[in-house]
Design a protein around this motif. Structure first.
Motif, PDB file in Angstrom:
ATOM      1  N   LEU A 178      17.074   5.301 -31.364  1.00  7.79           N
ATOM      2  CA  LEU A 178      16.871   4.829 -30.000  1.00  7.79           C
ATOM      3  C   LEU A 178      17.370   3.396 -29.829  1.00  7.79           C
ATOM      4  N   MET A 179      17.199   2.560 -30.857  1.00  3.18           N
ATOM      5  CA  MET A 179      17.738   1.196 -30.778  1.00  3.18           C
ATOM      6  C   MET A 179      19.242   1.226 -30.581  1.00  3.18           C
TER       7      MET A 179
ATOM      8  N   GLN B 298      19.913  10.336 -18.233  1.00  7.79           N
ATOM      9  CA  GLN B 298      18.744  10.409 -19.068  1.00  7.79           C
ATOM     10  C   GLN B 298      18.617   9.130 -19.874  1.00  7.79           C
ATOM     11  N   GLY B 299      17.407   8.766 -20.176  1.00  7.01           N
ATOM     12  CA  GLY B 299      17.171   7.590 -21.000  1.00  7.01           C
ATOM     13  C   GLY B 299      15.967   6.851 -20.501  1.00  7.01           C
TER      14      GLY B 299
ATOM     15  N   LEU C  52      12.166  10.337 -26.573  1.00  6.25           N
ATOM     16  CA  LEU C  52      13.389  10.340 -27.368  1.00  6.25           C
ATOM     17  C   LEU C  52      13.921  11.741 -27.585  1.00  6.25           C
ATOM     18  N   GLN C  53      13.019  12.741 -27.761  1.00  8.49           N
ATOM     19  CA  GLN C  53      13.504  14.087 -28.034  1.00  8.49           C
ATOM     20  C   GLN C  53      14.441  14.562 -26.930  1.00  8.49           C
TER      21      GLN C  53
ATOM     22  N   VAL D 107      19.707  11.715 -28.805  1.00  2.67           N
ATOM     23  CA  VAL D 107      20.545  10.613 -29.258  1.00  2.67           C
ATOM     24  C   VAL D 107      20.951  10.824 -30.695  1.00  2.67           C
ATOM     25  N   ARG D 108      22.104  10.241 -31.045  1.00  2.00           N
ATOM     26  CA  ARG D 108      22.598  10.310 -32.409  1.00  2.00           C
ATOM     27  C   ARG D 108      22.383   8.956 -33.059  1.00  2.00           C
ATOM     28  N   ALA D 109      22.195   8.974 -34.384  1.00  2.00           N
ATOM     29  CA  ALA D 109      21.790   7.757 -35.088  1.00  2.00           C
ATOM     30  C   ALA D 109      22.969   6.902 -35.538  1.00  2.00           C
ATOM     31  N   GLY D 110      24.186   7.190 -35.119  1.00  2.00           N
ATOM     32  CA  GLY D 110      25.316   6.471 -35.680  1.00  2.00           C
ATOM     33  C   GLY D 110      25.938   5.490 -34.725  1.00  2.00           C
TER      34      GLY D 110
END
Length: 584
Positions: A576-577, A442-443, A448-449, A453-456
């Protein structure tokens, strides 16, 4: 457009305006209440009763033609739209006068809050009044002109704000007039066909066609309509990253709440118009419910926890055949509704096979639904236990979108509910066999949903980020946000410009953020491919777009880029970045 000589196109445009106007006035009223509540302890909170009476009169003037237009002929409706435009002009004057009522002690945040309120109404007004541009112009010109005149008198930074307001008014006015002419031209074409219809059944069919064309037009214009909201999201995101005193921070947080509500309203209206216009084409494929449930858990765990609720998913290895993006929207709306109407307990999402299909049940311990309300819960704008029209409970569009999306996908949606104990919404979707090979990662091309993805994890400090967008306002707001994240930002209008600058020795970017629609028929995927060819590197990249058509997801997947739909929340952009950099 002129209402002096009624035509079929004019009549259709005016009736479309009158159809959308109640929701615009309701949004304006709600925003006014929020604004006064936020400023209740400031000098701005003590507004003279004369101002409130003036705005109330403008609302009554606009409501009167809406109540009488249904039974009017062409000449009558032309007279009624003049009354409505007069009411819109009075409303614009009152919002502009609100700026003059700001005392000298009002700080910058209070001025910005009033300005944000006017911008929010202007954006919603574009969507609601696009079929009749004079109504929007009658509101926007006096509102902006009067407020800008006051700001010019203050000097300094306020002068810059006033000039920017004037430029924004000119750009929006050009867009509204241009798109209004396109809508009028389409309605003329429909009217010429309708002239052949003589009996009542044919006239009814003509009205339905005009309604579909209006929805088609709104669906096609979604990119242009999403852009201002997208820019506001980025600017507020930039404000959120700065340090403020406690009072200013509270105002910024309330601005985010208002803007988030506007995002939801705007997206729901556009989704509904696309479904009504039958322009959404599902991209059917086999996918795993386990993967989708993991993404949904990441999406909603935080909001459930914030309300003290449990959220659990039955992670079975089941596969279904449907459109993943559309099916995500169905489950997302059901889970969001369950969280909104549950005060204690929790939400459980289960799935199990049933005779060649899979039943997915969203069960909550919420307030439940009375038996007399069950036949109406999938109607547009119908809400249970919200007679006061609390905007925090949405607009009543979520279940309407669920019903129409399920109809498009060939799924069945059912509900069982007991007042005081909770509800179970279930969806039956065709079951599929597990794929013979591993599912693709996936990607690429997925919203994005669906990534979950995690923001860390990955630092952005010093990262060279290339932003490709043909609109300067978007580029500037993106630069402000990325610089707050300590990125080194490179801006460009097109892939051709980037390639030229790279040939001149400009450093190679480490991440590309590209808008989908660029000038001269270039797409973001084209620009990314050109930069990768010039550098000889597979630079991580993502595509932002206001176009929700399945074709955009497919094109992004072919380019090997994840896709993020506008308006973009800064937190999702950041996540996402980092996701792109981790994959690299």
């Amino acid at each position: 457009m002129s209402a002096d000589q009624p035509t079929i196109a004019n009549s259709a445009g005016i009736r479309a305006l009158f159809s959308n106007a109640p929701y615009l006035i309701a949004c304006e009223s709600g925003l006014l209440l929020v604004l006064f509540w936020l400023l209740r302890d400031s000098p701005m909170g003590r507004i003279e009763s004369g101002w409130l009476a003036g705005w109330g009169l403008s609302a009554l003037i606009r409501i009167w033609p809406l109540m009488t237009a249904r039974h009017s002929d062409e000449a009558g409706i032309a007279q009624q739209v003049r009354v409505y435009v007069a009411g819109a002009m009075l409303a614009g004057v009152m919002w502009g006068v609100l700026g003059w009522l700001m005392p000298g002690t009002a700080d910058l945040q209070q001025h910005v809050l009033v300005l944000m309120s006017i911008c929010a109404i202007a954006v919603v007004g574009v969507a609601a009044q696009l079929t009749w541009p004079p109504a929007w112009l009658a509101w926007a010109i006096p509102a902006v002109a009067i407020l800008a005149d006051r700001l010019l008198g203050e000097g300094g930074l306020y002068t810059v704000i006033a000039v920017l307001m004037g430029l924004a008014l000119l750009l929006c006015a050009g867009f509204v007039v241009r798109q209004g002419r396109l809508a009028g031209a389409q309605m003329v074409a429909d009217g010429e066909t309708g002239d052949l219809l003589r009996d009542m059944q044919q006239k009814t069919q003509k009205a339905e066609d005009a309604s579909r064309e209006k929805s088609r037009f709104l669906a096609a214009a979604s990119h242009d309509l999403r852009q201002p909201v997208h820019t506001l999201n980025l600017l507020v995101g930039s404000l959120e990253t700065r340090s403020h005193d406690a009072d200013t921070q509270q105002i910024v947080e309330k601005m985010r709440e208002v803007l988030t509500g506007l995002d939801g309203l705007f997206s729901s209206l556009l989704d509904l118009s696309r479904l009504d216009a039958e322009v959404m084409r599902p991209e059917m494929q086999v996918f795993s419910l386990r993967s989708m449930f993991a993404g949904l858990h990441n999406e909603f765990a935080g909001s459930a926890h914030k309300q003290g609720l449990s959220l659990s998913f039955d992670m079975q290895d089941l596969y279904v055949y449907s459109d993943p993006a559309s099916f995500w929207r169905v489950l997302s709306n059901l889970i969001s509704n369950a969280i909104r109407y549950t005060r204690e307990g929790g939400i459980r999402v289960r799935c199990y096979p049933v005779e060649g299909r899979v039943r997915i049940a969203v069960q909550d311990t919420g307030i439940g639904i009375a038996e007399q309300d069950l036949p109406h819960i999938f109607d547009e704008f119908h809400q249970v236990a919200n007679e006061e029209r609390d905007r925090s409970k949405g607009l009543g569009l979520g279940l309407a979108i669920v019903r129409k999306t399920c109809a498009m996908l060939g799924c069945t949606v059912q509900v069982v509910s007991t007042p005081g104990k909770g509800s179970i919404f279930s969806v039956l979707v065709p079951r599929a066999a597990a794929p013979a090979v591993d599912e693709p990662r996936q990607g690429a091309g997925e919203p994005l949903q669906a990534l979950g993805v995690r923001a860390g994890g990955v630092s952005l400090a010093g990262l060279r980020v290339l932003v490709i967008d043909d609109e300067r306002d978007v580029r500037d707001s993106m630069r402000m946000l990325l610089e707050q994240w300590e990125c080194v930002v490179m801006l460009a209008e097109s892939g051709k410009e980037v390639v030229s600058r790279l040939k001149d020795g400009e450093p190679v970017p480490e991440l590309i953020v590209a808008d989908y629609r660029l000038r001269e028929r270039e797409t973001g995927a084209d620009a990314i491919a050109a930069v990768r060819r010039e550098t000889g590197r597979t630079i991580p990249a993502m595509i932002l777009t206001g176009d929700t058509a399945p074709e955009r997801i497919r094109e992004a997947r072919d380019a090997g880029c994840p896709l993020l739909h506008k308006p973009v929340q800064p937190g999702r952009l950041l996540a996402l970045m980092r996701h792109c950099l981790r994959d690299q």
